[in-house]
Design a protein around this motif. Structure first.
Motif, PDB file in Angstrom:
ATOM      1  N   ALA A 273     -40.911  29.827  52.655  1.00 12.04           N
ATOM      2  CA  ALA A 273     -39.453  29.812  52.540  1.00 12.04           C
ATOM      3  C   ALA A 273     -38.823  28.955  53.622  1.00 12.04           C
ATOM      4  O   ALA A 273     -37.788  28.335  53.413  1.00 12.04           O
ATOM      5  CB  ALA A 273     -38.918  31.241  52.618  1.00 12.04           C
ATOM      6  N   ALA A 274     -39.452  28.893  54.798  1.00 15.52           N
ATOM      7  CA  ALA A 274     -38.889  28.080  55.881  1.00 15.52           C
ATOM      8  C   ALA A 274     -38.828  26.620  55.481  1.00 15.52           C
ATOM      9  O   ALA A 274     -37.885  25.905  55.797  1.00 15.52           O
ATOM     10  CB  ALA A 274     -39.738  28.242  57.143  1.00 15.52           C
TER      11      ALA A 274
ATOM     12  N   GLU B 255     -43.853  44.410  55.122  1.00 14.04           N
ATOM     13  CA  GLU B 255     -43.295  43.618  56.217  1.00 14.04           C
ATOM     14  C   GLU B 255     -43.413  42.125  55.930  1.00 14.04           C
ATOM     15  O   GLU B 255     -42.477  41.360  56.167  1.00 14.04           O
ATOM     16  CB  GLU B 255     -44.032  43.973  57.513  1.00 14.04           C
ATOM     17  CG  GLU B 255     -43.373  43.408  58.756  1.00 14.04           C
ATOM     18  CD  GLU B 255     -43.956  44.007  60.021  1.00 14.04           C
ATOM     19  OE1 GLU B 255     -43.215  44.102  61.022  1.00 14.04           O
ATOM     20  OE2 GLU B 255     -45.141  44.383  60.006  1.00 14.04           O
ATOM     21  N   ILE B 256     -44.562  41.725  55.379  1.00 12.91           N
ATOM     22  CA  ILE B 256     -44.755  40.308  55.048  1.00 12.91           C
ATOM     23  C   ILE B 256     -43.811  39.888  53.920  1.00 12.91           C
ATOM     24  O   ILE B 256     -43.201  38.818  53.961  1.00 12.91           O
ATOM     25  CB  ILE B 256     -46.222  40.050  54.659  1.00 12.91           C
ATOM     26  CG1 ILE B 256     -47.132  40.263  55.868  1.00 12.91           C
ATOM     27  CG2 ILE B 256     -46.404  38.638  54.107  1.00 12.91           C
ATOM     28  CD1 ILE B 256     -48.611  40.177  55.552  1.00 12.91           C
TER      29      ILE B 256
ATOM     30  N   LEU C  46     -41.116  37.091  49.329  1.00 14.61           N
ATOM     31  CA  LEU C  46     -42.013  37.061  48.176  1.00 14.61           C
ATOM     32  C   LEU C  46     -42.035  38.419  47.505  1.00 14.61           C
ATOM     33  O   LEU C  46     -41.764  39.451  48.135  1.00 14.61           O
ATOM     34  CB  LEU C  46     -43.442  36.695  48.616  1.00 14.61           C
ATOM     35  CG  LEU C  46     -43.663  35.295  49.209  1.00 14.61           C
ATOM     36  CD1 LEU C  46     -45.095  35.176  49.709  1.00 14.61           C
ATOM     37  CD2 LEU C  46     -43.369  34.216  48.194  1.00 14.61           C
ATOM     38  N   ASP C  47     -42.349  38.421  46.212  1.00 17.28           N
ATOM     39  CA  ASP C  47     -42.558  39.673  45.503  1.00 17.28           C
ATOM     40  C   ASP C  47     -43.787  40.354  46.105  1.00 17.28           C
ATOM     41  O   ASP C  47     -44.855  39.742  46.201  1.00 17.28           O
ATOM     42  CB  ASP C  47     -42.791  39.383  44.017  1.00 17.28           C
ATOM     43  CG  ASP C  47     -42.932  40.655  43.188  1.00 17.28           C
ATOM     44  OD1 ASP C  47     -43.170  41.730  43.773  1.00 17.28           O
ATOM     45  OD2 ASP C  47     -42.825  40.572  41.959  1.00 17.28           O
ATOM     46  N   PRO C  48     -43.673  41.625  46.525  1.00 17.43           N
ATOM     47  CA  PRO C  48     -44.811  42.290  47.169  1.00 17.43           C
ATOM     48  C   PRO C  48     -46.087  42.290  46.338  1.00 17.43           C
ATOM     49  O   PRO C  48     -47.185  42.320  46.893  1.00 17.43           O
ATOM     50  CB  PRO C  48     -44.300  43.720  47.394  1.00 17.43           C
ATOM     51  CG  PRO C  48     -42.823  43.586  47.445  1.00 17.43           C
ATOM     52  CD  PRO C  48     -42.489  42.480  46.486  1.00 17.43           C
ATOM     53  N   GLN C  49     -45.949  42.255  45.020  1.00 18.91           N
ATOM     54  CA  GLN C  49     -47.127  42.286  44.155  1.00 18.91           C
ATOM     55  C   GLN C  49     -47.580  40.897  43.718  1.00 18.91           C
ATOM     56  O   GLN C  49     -48.491  40.774  42.906  1.00 18.91           O
ATOM     57  CB  GLN C  49     -46.828  43.135  42.907  1.00 18.91           C
ATOM     58  CG  GLN C  49     -46.389  44.558  43.224  1.00 18.91           C
ATOM     59  CD  GLN C  49     -47.374  45.292  44.125  1.00 18.91           C
ATOM     60  OE1 GLN C  49     -48.589  45.174  43.946  1.00 18.91           O
ATOM     61  NE2 GLN C  49     -46.858  46.046  45.081  1.00 18.91           N
TER      62      GLN C  49
ATOM     63  N   GLY D  55     -51.509  33.241  47.212  1.00 14.62           N
ATOM     64  CA  GLY D  55     -50.658  33.390  46.037  1.00 14.62           C
ATOM     65  C   GLY D  55     -49.223  33.644  46.430  1.00 14.62           C
ATOM     66  O   GLY D  55     -48.844  33.609  47.610  1.00 14.62           O
ATOM     67  N   GLY D  56     -48.377  33.901  45.417  1.00 14.12           N
ATOM     68  CA  GLY D  56     -46.974  34.189  45.674  1.00 14.12           C
ATOM     69  C   GLY D  56     -46.121  32.970  45.920  1.00 14.12           C
ATOM     70  O   GLY D  56     -44.936  33.079  46.188  1.00 14.12           O
TER      71      GLY D  56
END
Length: 283
Positions: free
Chosen positions: A140-141, A91-92, A98-101, A134-135
């Motif tokens: 993005a906002a 969900e995040i 972002l890439d989930p990992q 991280g990530g």
């Protein structure tokens, strides 16, 4: 009763009350004694529906968790206690793009590492706070509000330079590979002065395991190499086709026409040599 149903009932009751207030009747009529009772009942139903709606809204607000992402504070509905941590991660990632990992999830000062564990195992409950580490540091906002750079004004000179740059890439990277590929298929197809490795073989030499090995060791590698080169040349043709020349830019149109012709000729040679290659049964 769902929240939407409570809202609909509240709206209907409000409308009914307004209609009753505007209703005029004869005091000598039996209806005059019934209407006040109906009004009272409708008022009670309206108050109860409003209370249900407000209670559900408050409960929904309390059944959420907070995500700290840089300076952002995001709120998400809390899944069931037996839901896996992977659900929260997904969900995040969907919201932040972002890439989930690529990021870690931290709760109560500890990194939550097992995405298959239920959220109850980490003590996540209503109003819990989860930090994204991280990530990427910039949400993005913030990126969406970053002013876009004004594109450089196109001129005929810049368009010609773009065309020549594309053609130069083909000449430096793709053309030598095509020449080498054709030489491997049939050494007589390319003049010895322009042919590169591998060394020329007799014109009658078929494509066998020995010379196919120079493209990977199997005849199937020849097909893969042909497909790779063909796709790269087609991409170059598409890029050239996308370069537009204004009405009075004669030099730019001439440059593009010559570049397209050169790349197309190279593609035709590649396909022609592949179709005409000597064939033998693979060992």
């Amino acid at each position: 009763m769902s929240t939407s149903a409570a809202e609909a009932l509240s709206a209907s009751l409000s409308s009914a009350l307004r209609d009753l207030r505007s209703f005029s009747f004869n005091l000598n009529s039996p209806v005059a004694f019934v209407v006040p009772i109906v009004v009272i009942l409708l008022r009670v139903a309206y108050v109860q529906a409003k209370h249900i709606h407000e209670t559900r809204s408050a409960k929904k607000r309390n059944m959420s968790y907070t995500v700290k992402w840089g300076r952002e504070r995001l709120h998400f509905p809390l899944p069931a206690p037996d839901a896996k941590l992977a659900e929260i991660r997904h969900e995040i990632a969907t919201y932040t793009q972002l890439d989930p990992q690529s990021f870690k999830l931290v709760h109560a000062g500890a990194v939550m590492k097992d995405d298959n564990a239920p959220i109850s195992a980490y003590g996540i409950k209503p109003n819990s706070s989860i930090a994204v580490v991280g990530g990427g540091d910039v949400p993005a906002a913030h990126k969406r509000h970053k002013p876009k750079e004004k594109p450089a004004e196109r001129t005929e000179a810049s368009t010609v330079a773009q065309i020549r740059g594309e053609l130069d890439v083909v000449r430096r990277t793709l053309k030598p590979d095509v020449e080498s590929f054709l030489t491997t298929l049939d050494p007589s197809s390319v003049p010895s002065s322009t042919a590169s490795a591998p060394a020329p073989q007799p014109a009658s030499a078929p494509v066998t395991d020995s010379n196919a090995a120079q493209l990977g060791g199997r005849n199937t590698d020849i097909e893969l190499e042909h497909r790779r080169l063909g796709e790269l040349l087609l991409q170059s043709l598409l890029r050239l086709d996308a370069i537009t020349a204004e009405g009075e830019w004669e030099e730019a149109r001439k440059e593009r026409k010559g570049a397209v012709k050169e790349v197309q000729t190279l593609l035709d040679r590649l396909d022609g040599g592949f179709r005409a290659r000597p064939r033998t049964a693979a060992r």
